[in-house]
Enzyme design. Structure first.
Site, PDB file in Angstrom:
ATOM      1  CG  ASP A  72      44.520  46.989  34.220  1.00 33.05           C
ATOM      2  OD1 ASP A  72      43.558  47.623  33.743  1.00 33.05           O
ATOM      3  OD2 ASP A  72      44.367  46.004  34.958  1.00 33.05           O
ATOM      4  CG  ASP A 141      44.587  35.192  38.311  1.00 30.36           C
ATOM      5  OD1 ASP A 141      43.978  36.254  38.567  1.00 30.36           O
ATOM      6  OD2 ASP A 141      45.534  35.145  37.503  1.00 30.36           O
ATOM      7  CG  HIS A 143      44.327  39.459  37.987  1.00 29.71           C
ATOM      8  ND1 HIS A 143      44.394  38.637  36.892  1.00 29.71           N
ATOM      9  CD2 HIS A 143      43.328  40.324  37.712  1.00 29.71           C
ATOM     10  CE1 HIS A 143      43.489  38.995  36.004  1.00 29.71           C
ATOM     11  NE2 HIS A 143      42.826  40.012  36.479  1.00 29.71           N
ATOM     12  CD  GLU A 148      47.749  37.477  35.699  1.00 33.55           C
ATOM     13  OE1 GLU A 148      46.935  37.241  36.607  1.00 33.55           O
ATOM     14  OE2 GLU A 148      47.510  37.238  34.502  1.00 33.55           O
TER      15      GLU A 148
END
Ligand code: GLP
Length: 260
Positions: A72, A141, A143, A148
């Site tokens: 990313d 979280d 991810h 997400e």
């Protein structure tokens, strides 16, 4: 899915660096048969990169025939910004090994046409023959890359809006000012990672304990995108003791015994 528990980050780096180097050397890459390595940023892989550099410097690992694809990159953050993933990768790995610049792929979050860039990135992975080994981390979280909660488990490279929690956590790299954290990123999809032959995710620290619990003991869910790894034929999570604090005692003991 294997769960491999080490005492701390340093031990994870040594173990995983040795493991990845052995995979590459066993594959015996050549110009016509390069090894395709998927890579990640964040604090999690730093000790592994340090180990890979060490092995390279000892003359036991060459990057000459390795092609890399990063997971990313932030959108609209200048490439030379110290917190761009481009800067991170050259600082922590590429500057210290004999990789060819043209073999390095990092999503271009400054591309004029981001949709076209996403398609081109996915196509470049295909053209390289797919990823042999993808190394990643996870967010608090859960991810995977920047996928997400709520991202489709069949997603491909796309532009991803970053949620408040992720931006808050990542603000530590931006003078603790959430307003300086980019709002979007270009990220490989969950399916992109799932296509790779082997995947390893590093999970460390108390702040990842809830995510580790969901990813290992929960069901496969778009709300914890790294949980998709449960469906991967050759996946492992390499974690430290601190990250295990929300696992059931029985789960913890089970994986300790399986890996002993
Ligand atoms: C970012 C990256 C992820 C990475 C995560 C964890 O959100 N996009 O790929 O896994 O950070 O970072 P850290 O290892 O610093 O906890």
């Amino acid at each position: 899915m294997r769960v491999i528990i080490h005492e701390n980050e340093k031990k994870i780096g040594t173990w995983l660096g040795d493991y990845i180097a052995a995979c590459i050397n066993e594959f015996n890459p050549t110009a016509n048969k390069p090894f395709v390595l998927g890579l990640a940023t964040g604090s999690s892989p730093i000790t592994t990169y340090a180990r890979l550099i060490e092995i390279h410097k000892e003359g036991r690992l060459s990057f000459e025939h390795i092609i890399t694809f990063n997971m990313d990159e932030y959108v609209d953050l200048p490439q030379d910004h110290p917190e761009s993933y481009y800067s991170f990768m050259w600082k922590h790995l590429f500057n210290h090994v004999n990789i060819k610049k043209e073999n390095v792929h990092i999503p271009n979050g400054n591309a004029k046409d981001l949709t076209a860039e996403c398609l081109a990135y996915e196509a470049a992975i295909q053209k390289a023959g797919g990823v042999h080994f993808f190394l990643g981390g996870i967010g608090v979280d859960g991810h995977l890359a920047f996928n997400e909660p709520g991202t489709s488990l069949s997603s491909r490279t796309h532009i991803q809006k970053l949620n408040y929690e992720t931006r808050l956590v990542n603000s530590r790299f931006f003078n603790n000012d959430i307003n300086q954290v980019p709002k979007e990123a270009m990220s490989v999809g969950v399916a992109t990672v799932m296509d790779s032959k082997e995947v390893a995710l590093i999970v460390t620290g108390h702040n990842k304990a809830r995510a580790l619990h969901k990813v290992v003991e929960g069901s496969v869910s778009q709300m914890w995108t790294a949980s998709a790894l449960q469906m991967h034929p050759s996946a492992m999570i390499v974690c430290d003791e601190n990250a295990c604090s929300e696992l059931k005692v029985g789960t913890y003991r089970y994986f300790k015994e399986m890996e002993s």
